[in-house]
Each structure stands twice: as structure tokens, then as C-alpha cells.
Write an enzyme that holds these catalytic residues in place. Structure first.
Site, PDB file in Angstrom:
ATOM      1  N   GLU A 252     -23.106 -77.997   2.891  1.00 11.82           N
ATOM      2  CA  GLU A 252     -23.253 -78.067   1.429  1.00 11.82           C
ATOM      3  C   GLU A 252     -24.593 -78.674   1.081  1.00 11.82           C
ATOM      4  OE1 GLU A 252     -20.236 -80.072  -0.890  1.00 11.82           O
ATOM      5  OE2 GLU A 252     -18.628 -79.204   0.329  1.00 11.82           O
TER       6      GLU A 252
ATOM      7  N   GLU B 194     -15.573 -83.759   3.885  1.00  7.38           N
ATOM      8  CA  GLU B 194     -15.892 -85.049   3.271  1.00  7.38           C
ATOM      9  C   GLU B 194     -14.715 -86.026   3.275  1.00  7.38           C
ATOM     10  OE1 GLU B 194     -17.676 -84.348  -0.551  1.00  7.38           O
ATOM     11  OE2 GLU B 194     -19.301 -83.169   0.290  1.00  7.38           O
TER      12      GLU B 194
HETATM   13  O1  IFM Z   1     -17.988 -80.035  -5.631  1.00  6.42           O
HETATM   14  C1  IFM Z   1     -18.153 -80.925  -4.592  1.00  6.42           C
HETATM   15  C2  IFM Z   1     -17.483 -80.425  -3.345  1.00  6.42           C
HETATM   16  O2  IFM Z   1     -16.145 -80.163  -3.535  1.00  6.42           O
HETATM   17  C3  IFM Z   1     -17.614 -81.444  -2.240  1.00  6.42           C
HETATM   18  N1  IFM Z   1     -18.977 -81.859  -2.060  1.00  6.42           N
HETATM   19  C4  IFM Z   1     -19.731 -82.226  -3.235  1.00  6.42           C
HETATM   20  C5  IFM Z   1     -19.618 -81.157  -4.291  1.00  6.42           C
HETATM   21  C6  IFM Z   1     -20.424 -81.558  -5.537  1.00  6.42           C
HETATM   22  O3  IFM Z   1     -19.952 -82.760  -6.047  1.00  6.42           O
END
Ligand code: IFM
Length: 486
Positions: free
Chosen positions: A384, A178
Site C-alpha cells: 500500500e 496492518e
Molecule cells: O484505507 C486504509 C487501509 O485500509 C489500510 N491502510 C491505510 C489505508 C489508508 O488509511
């Protein structure tokens, strides 16, 4: 742990929608789970500094102890094996490997990850390391951080050191997690470490993160071999116009897509920054930090693109002089949306998760099919997806998180829809394995499929974790039957 192996029919039919070989797993990140911040020569990261600065995180929470995975990793690998995970995405803490972000490796730091990788492999779990999940060595931030070009070269050096030690056992690496958050939340909105509010620096950070990705991928391949898998995990924004017939609102969609998605996809996959992005931000930066051949360096062939998806957002063009709506969770402070001052983010319709994010599985299908159309032949991996809810441990010790199970089930349905439509999605990694340190929200938001009691560090598989294990077991059985039949 007992898992549900006889899946109820809805779960069974969901499992059948995924092809044999589809990878199931869970994801975490170093600073969110490890603790052990002073162990074995680890240096300070920007998140140590930021979380220890009063007012930066909810309740002043820090990752000093987190869920003590640094000491409990064996127990956590057992948990993963009990759940039947086939893959585990974790991140490597750069300051454990290079305490000041440069120079020779701290072998003890690498020993730790080497043991973890070996143990995962013994259990049949594919390790998928992310090299950078936001914990920049503080010494590099002191030297200018991501807005400074040298940080990208330091990252490549770090990537090479890690590959020398682990490269013989890792089939797929992720360079960055990210970069949108690292650049815009860290350097424009200031709600993430290092907490700076400098729009022009945020754009320089975007480029140097892209450059780090390219140089890092090249370093990995020069050490581990040209055919080693490399990807990056991007958090995509799926902006929806308030009024689809309004040219202004459609323009707001375009701007958000450019800043959030195409600022990374463009250089990484097409070897160019989108012209419209450069026009949008021209008043902030002329992108003079892009050197000759940078884009060539960045656009390395990717083995897979990591897709992080949680929610969609609503956007519209702000008209008039009144206050803008900022229901995108970034409050009324400095904006992460550099050069998009006329875009506002009205509140989305309920239901919402505990993060205030909407629940929009169709957005994931649209995202995946859109990526498949734009980049045919590029495998996708859900790196994710998951949800925070206010979990409660019942008197009998169970966590009945039906809302999280429903969220994951619906999003998996959305992934299956995308596969049916032709998207080449290879796996799904739920966020997160464990409840953990949710950055500026501290320990107040729980994403785990495994509950952690932060006083005792006791782990309890939530109902969602049991359901997930059942789904995986069912998928394995169906895949085996299919393979035997064919
Ligand atoms: O916890 C975070 C993660 O570190 C990165 N992506 C989003 C998740 C939830 O906010």
C-alpha cells in the site's frame, strides 16, 4: 478508456528505473468496497457493529453499500484491465466464508471470491488476497476477540478453508493487513472496531495476531503446498526525532519503533519479541500469553514482506506535566501507544494530505533500505502507498488530481532509489483502486485512482489513474525491449 501510452519523458525515465517483471497493481479491502453485507449468508463483522454505533464514524457512515463492488466486481475488473494492472490485492471477508468465525465454509461466500479470482486470471491480473483486513466475525469478538488465544486458531481454520477452494490459483497470499491497527487502534485507542480501550488487551491482541499469522501461513501451506507464497502486510512507522541530539527524543524513536514495527517483525522474522519492547510495556503486561513454541509457530519463512507506507512522524520525549502533543491523528482520547506515555507526536511540517499526514518519500527509501539491511534476501512488496486529497469532479467530468499523481510519482522515485541501493523490491500496489469507505473517516477521504460517485456508483478514472496506466504501459514496453535485447 483511453490511456496515455506515450509517456512524457519524466514518466518514461521513472518507468525505466524498475526491472522487468516488477509487479504493478492496486489494492483494496473487502469492507471498504464490497457492500452486500447481507448477501449470500455473510455474517456480521466487528466493522458492521462499530460503524452502526452512533458516533463511531464520521457522519455515521457504514460499509453497508460502500462502492457496491460485491455486485459491480466485473466492471471493476474491466477497469483494472483497462489500466493495465498486473496485480490486484483484495481482501477476503472472513464473515462471508465463516459467518460466525467457526465451522464449515459458506460455499456461496467462497463462490464469490472464486469467480473474482478466475476473472482476474483471465485478464492476466495476479490476484493477491489478504485473508484479514480487519473484519473479524462479530461472533468471535463476542467470544473475546483478538485478546483471546482461540481467535488465532479460528483464523488458521478459516485460512485452510479458503486455501482448499482458491489455493490452486493463488501464488502469493497475505495473512494479515496492518496488525498494528487491529491491535492498538482497535483495543487500546478504540478508534477502530471493536472500539475497546484496554491497553493490556491490545498487547494480547498483538501476540494473537502474530500467532494467527504463523498458524494461518502453516494452514495455507499444508493445503496449497509448501512452496506457496505467503507474506503479511505491515504498516511501518518511520519516527523521526524532533531533536536528533536529544537522548530523550532518540529514546522516543526507539519506543515507537519497538511498539509499531519490531512487535511484528521480531516474532515473524526473528522468532522473538524484542527485549526492549518487553521492558517498555512491563507495567502493562508480562506477556504471559506467549506459550511455549508460539514463537516457533509464528516465524514461518516468508516469501515476501508487504510494506504499507504513507507518511513519517515526528516524536519527542514529553517533559513536564503539560498536555502532550498528539498530532499523530489519534486525538486526545485513549492512546494507541501502550507503555509509551512519555512519547509525544508534534505536528509535522506541511505539505499534508487530506488525512493530515505529511509527505515524506525519503522515509520510504529509508524504510526499504533499512529492512533490506536487517533482513537480507527477503523480497519486499509495496502492498500500500497512496494519498487522500479533496478531489473535485470538473464540469467536463475529469478529476484533475495532480497532487495525487505527484505523491505517487515521488514515492515511486523513492522506491527506485531503494532498489538502486540494493533493496529487493518486487512490486508496487497503489492504495487504492477506488475511492472507498475510509474506516472512521467514512466516505470523507478519497484515496482512489478511480473516482466513485457515491450516489450513482459511477466510476471515473482520475488523472492519477491515467498517469499510472501510462507509466505501466511504458514500463511494459521498456521491459519487452530489454528482454528481446538480452
Ligand atoms: O484505507 C486504509 C487501509 O485500509 C489500510 N491502510 C491505510 C489505508 C489508508 O488509511
Amino acid at each position: 478508456m483511453t490511456t496515455q501510452t506515450r509517456a512524457p519523458s519524466a514518466t518514461a525515465s521513472l518507468a525505466q528505473r524498475f526491472p522487468p517483471g516488477f509487479r504493478w497493481g492496486a489494492a483494496t479491502a473487502a469492507y471498504q468496497i464490497e457492500g452486500g453485507v447481507d448477501a449470500d449468508g455473510r455474517g456480521a463483522s466487528i466493522w458492521d457493529t462499530f460503524s452502526h454505533t452512533p458516533g463511531r464514524t464520521l457522519g455515521g457512515d457504514t460499509g453497508d453499500v460502500a462502492v457496491d463492488h460485491f455486485h459491480r466486481w466485473r466492471e471493476d475488473v474491466e477497469l483494472m484491465a483497462g489500466l493495465g494492472l498486473g496485480a490486484y490485492r483484495f481482501s477476503i471477508a472472513w464473515p462471508r466464508v465463516q459467518p460466525t468465525g467457526r465451522g464449515p465454509a459458506n460455499e456461496k461466500g467462497l463462490d464469490y471470491y472464486s469467480r473474482l479470482v478466475d476473472t482476474l486470471l483471465e485478464k492476466g491480473i495476479q490476484p493477491i488476497p489478504t485473508l484479514y483486513h480487519w473484519d473479524l466475525p462479530q461472533a468471535l469478538e463476542d467470544a473475546g476477540g483478538w485478546p483471546v488465544r482461540d481467535t488465532a486458531y479460528r483464523f488458521a481454520e478459516y485460512a485452510g478453508l479458503v486455501a482448499e477452494r482458491l489455493g490452486d490459483r493463488i501464488p502469493l497470499w497475505l495473512t494479515l493487513n496492518e496488525p498494528w491497527c487491529s491491535a492498538y487502534l482497535g483495543y487500546a485507542a478504540g478508534v477502530h472496531a471493536p472500539g475497546r480501550t484496554e491497553p493490556a488487551s491490545a498487547l494480547a491482541a498483538v501476540h494473537h495476531l502474530n500467532l494467527a499469522h504463523g498458524l494461518g501461513a502453516r494452514a495455507l501451506r499444508s493445503v496449497a503446498g509448501d512452496d506457496v507464497g505467503v507474506g503479511a502486510a505491515l504498516n511501518f512507522h518511520v519516527p523521526r526525532p524532533v531533536d536528533p541530539s536529544s537522548p530523550g527524543d532518540l529514546e522516543a524513536v526507539r519506543k515507537v519503533d519497538a511498539l509499531a514495527n519490531r512487535a511484528f517483525l521480531g516474532p515473524m522474522l526473528e522468532g522473538r519479541y524484542p527485549d526492549d519492547l518487553l521492558d517498555d510495556v512491563a507495567g502493562v503486561s508480562d506477556f504471559g500469553f506467549v506459550h511455549d513454541r508460539d514463537l516457533e509457530q509464528i516465524a514461518v519463512p516468508l516469501t515476501a514482506l508487504g510494506v504499507n507506507y504513507y507518511a513519517s512522524c515526528l516524536v519527542r520525549q514529553h517533559v513536564g506535566t503539560g498536555p502532550k502533543e498528539t498530532a499523530d491523528g489519534h486525538g486526545d482520547g485513549a492512546s494507541p501507544w501502550v507503555g509509551a506515555d512519555d512519547v509525544e507526536f508534534p505536528a509535522t511540517a506541511p505539505p499534508h494530505t487530506a488525512m493530515g499526514w505529511n509527505i515524506d518519500p525519503a522515509g520510504l527509501t529509508e524504510l526499504l533500505t533499512g529492512l533490506a539491511t536487517r533482513y537480507p534476501g527477503l523480497p519486499l512488496l509495496i502492498t500500500e502507498n497512496g494519498a487522500a486529497f479533496a478531489d473535485r469532479v470538473d464540469a467536463d467530468g475529469r478529476v484533475r488530481d495532480a497532487d495525487r499523481t505527484a505523491y505517487v510519482r515521488r514515492h515511486l522515485g523513492a522506491v527506485a532509489d531503494a532498489i538502486d541501493a540494493g533493496a529487493d523490491v518486487r512490486g508496487y500496489l497503489v492504495w487504492s483502486l477506488l475511492d472507498n469507505f475510509e474506516w472512521a473517516y467514512g466516505y470523507e477521504r478519497r484515496f482512489g485512482i478511480v473516482h466513485v460517485d457515491y450516489d450513482t456508483q459511477a466510476r471515473t478514472v482520475k488523472d492519477s489513474g491515467r498517469w499510472y496506466a501510462g507509466l505501466l504501459a511504458y514500463h511494459e514496453a521498456v521491459s519487452r525491449a530489454r528482454t528481446e535485447r538480452d
